[in-house]
Design a protein around this motif. Structure first.
Motif, mmCIF file in Angstrom:
data_model
loop_
_atom_site.group_PDB
_atom_site.id
_atom_site.type_symbol
_atom_site.label_atom_id
_atom_site.label_comp_id
_atom_site.label_asym_id
_atom_site.label_seq_id
_atom_site.Cartn_x
_atom_site.Cartn_y
_atom_site.Cartn_z
ATOM 1 N N THR A 159 -13.074 -1.582 3.179
ATOM 2 C CA THR A 159 -12.910 -1.721 1.778
ATOM 3 C C THR A 159 -13.229 -0.504 0.934
ATOM 4 O OG1 THR A 159 -14.993 -2.736 1.813
ATOM 5 C CG2 THR A 159 -13.158 -4.151 1.896
ATOM 6 N N GLU B 121 1.307 -7.492 0.809
ATOM 7 C CA GLU B 121 0.827 -8.834 0.468
ATOM 8 C C GLU B 121 1.906 -9.609 -0.274
ATOM 9 O OE1 GLU B 121 -2.679 -8.070 -1.885
ATOM 10 O OE2 GLU B 121 -3.982 -8.661 -0.226
ATOM 11 N N TRP C 92 -7.543 -7.506 0.378
ATOM 12 C CA TRP C 92 -7.288 -6.867 1.667
ATOM 13 C C TRP C 92 -8.250 -7.365 2.741
ATOM 14 C CZ3 TRP C 92 -6.372 -0.902 0.836
ATOM 15 C CH2 TRP C 92 -5.207 -0.734 0.069
ATOM 16 N N GLN D 85 -8.609 -3.322 -3.600
ATOM 17 C CA GLN D 85 -8.031 -4.650 -3.742
ATOM 18 C C GLN D 85 -8.803 -5.605 -2.835
ATOM 19 O OE1 GLN D 85 -5.975 -6.022 -5.811
ATOM 20 N NE2 GLN D 85 -6.255 -7.981 -4.768
ATOM 21 N N THR E 298 0.835 -1.200 0.000
ATOM 22 C CA THR E 298 0.000 0.000 0.000
ATOM 23 C C THR E 298 0.862 1.239 0.000
ATOM 24 O OG1 THR E 298 -0.068 0.103 2.406
ATOM 25 C CG2 THR E 298 -1.837 -1.091 1.322
ATOM 26 N N TYR F 74 0.606 -1.784 4.351
ATOM 27 C CA TYR F 74 0.213 -3.194 4.245
ATOM 28 C C TYR F 74 0.916 -3.830 3.060
ATOM 29 C CZ TYR F 74 -2.851 -7.278 3.629
ATOM 30 O OH TYR F 74 -3.345 -8.546 3.487
#
Length: 379
Positions: A32, A349, A163, A160, A10, A347
């Motif tokens: 979200t 991933e 998330w 996304q 992010t 964040y």
């Protein structure tokens, strides 16, 4: 076998968010923001990964089996959900065992469990329309049938959807309630956490910084420690690969440890335990270092030492299961969406391509191969 994986990180999110849009009944709300659903691709088969055998010690790929079956058909009031993303988490190791636990184990030859984000491929349920994005628990497979009771719509503004499996989902809520409700950090205190750049740990550390704490992480690879300090804002981070890790941790915590967020165990706990201050708090959400053990580790019995510390230093050590904290979802949603919108929480991933690669990626959790929240892009 090599698997395709990539990282998503992010930045600062620009968005307008009306937090009243989020409710307890829509895990959608777990933060979200924006994606337009596309039509579900037609498929002739449903791939699924089942538990082929129960592991003894560390799991292997032989414990899993990839099968293909027909795509399920739906009846009245049912929904067919196509899996887009699958979450891989350490708790799944416990579900592979038939030992007594807080949750029912996966049966042999049954689909492995797992949180998912999916798209409604077809619906005969008035509450869901084709194309809806939903949070589900479909497990390791392409398609699953639901009566809708276990589905929660995602807010269509999500940038996304995956998330909702991480910072805005179960790991994020775990970090939030574990640190704030059990750890109860106060400005100026020292918070230490292992797996410092993982799905839970990275959120714990950043929330602790927002609360005015000194934060010290424990991680593996040097690049993870560098990321924890330079990107997540930790005050220090030490590597559990270093032989003098305990001494490094003591040096990084000159005033001792007020909160130790436990999600690993092993050498990290051994190093942190002697440094706990009077009235220290230890939220316990996981022990990944021990999940593959078949017997007690060698060495002296440290139970009496721990009990003595708990008594003399008035320590609080509390385990918790995040599903017992559903009442905290509204506060979590409100706070986390705000922090993300303001760029106060970062964040990361670790995205793996292909359902067929889920077993190998899952095994990597136990050797620190993932860097960030581990997610499989299924379709």
């Amino acid at each position: 076998m090599s698997i395709l994986r990539y990282t998503q990180i992010t930045g600062t999110l620009t968005m307008t968010l009306n937090r009243r849009d989020f409710t307890l009944t829509t895990l959608a709300a777990l933060g979200t923001l924006a994606l337009s659903p596309t039509a579900a691709a037609e498929a002739a088969v449903n791939r699924r990964i089942v538990l082929a055998s129960r592991p003894s010690g560390k799991p292997t790929t032989a414990n899993f089996r990839l099968e293909t079956t027909d795509v399920p058909t739906i009846g009245d009031n049912q929904v067919l959900v196509q899996t887009l993303y699958l979450s891989l988490d350490p708790y799944m190791r416990g579900r592979m065992s038939d030992a007594a636990s807080y949750a029912t184990p996966v049966a042999l030859d049954a689909v492995m469990v797992g949180g998912t984000i999916g798209r409604v491929a077809s619906s005969r349920n008035s509450a869901f329309a084709e194309g809806d994005l939903v949070s589900a628990f479909s497990g390791w497979q392409d398609y699953a049938v639901s009566d809708g009771s276990d589905l929660m719509k995602l807010d269509p503004r999500i940038p996304q959807p995956s998330w909702a499996l991480g910072v805005l989902g179960m790991p994020g809520l775990t970090a939030y309630v574990g640190l704030l409700d059990i750890g109860e950090p106060k400005p100026g205190e020292t918070v230490v956490l292992a797996a410092a750049t993982g799905a839970v740990g990275s959120v714990v550390g950043q929330i602790a910084k927002l609360k005015g704490c000194r934060v010290v992480g424990i991680a593996g690879a040097a690049e993870k420690c560098e990321y924890a300090v330079k990107e997540l804002g930790y005050d220090a981070c030490v590597s559990h690969y270093d032989k003098d890790m305990a001494a490094q941790l003591a040096a990084a915590c000159p005033d001792g440890i007020d909160v130790y967020f436990e999600n690993v165990g092993g050498s990290s706990w051994e190093a942190a335990m002697p440094l706990l201050n009077n009235f220290g708090r230890v939220p316990v959400c996981g022990l990944i270092a021990h999940y593959n053990q078949t017997e007690l580790p060698p060495g002296p019995d440290r139970m009496s030492l721990l009990q003595g510390l708990i008594l003399r230093r008035s320590l609080k050590m509390q385990g918790f299961i995040v599903s017992n904290y559903q009442n905290r979802i509204p506060d979590f949603v409100s706070d986390m969406t705000g922090w993300l919108a303001q760029g106060k929480i970062k964040y990361r991933e670790d995205m793996v391509e292909g359902l067929e690669n889920a077993p190998e990626a899952f095994l990597g959790l136990f050797s620190g191969q993932n860097f960030g929240k581990l997610v499989v892009k299924v379709s």
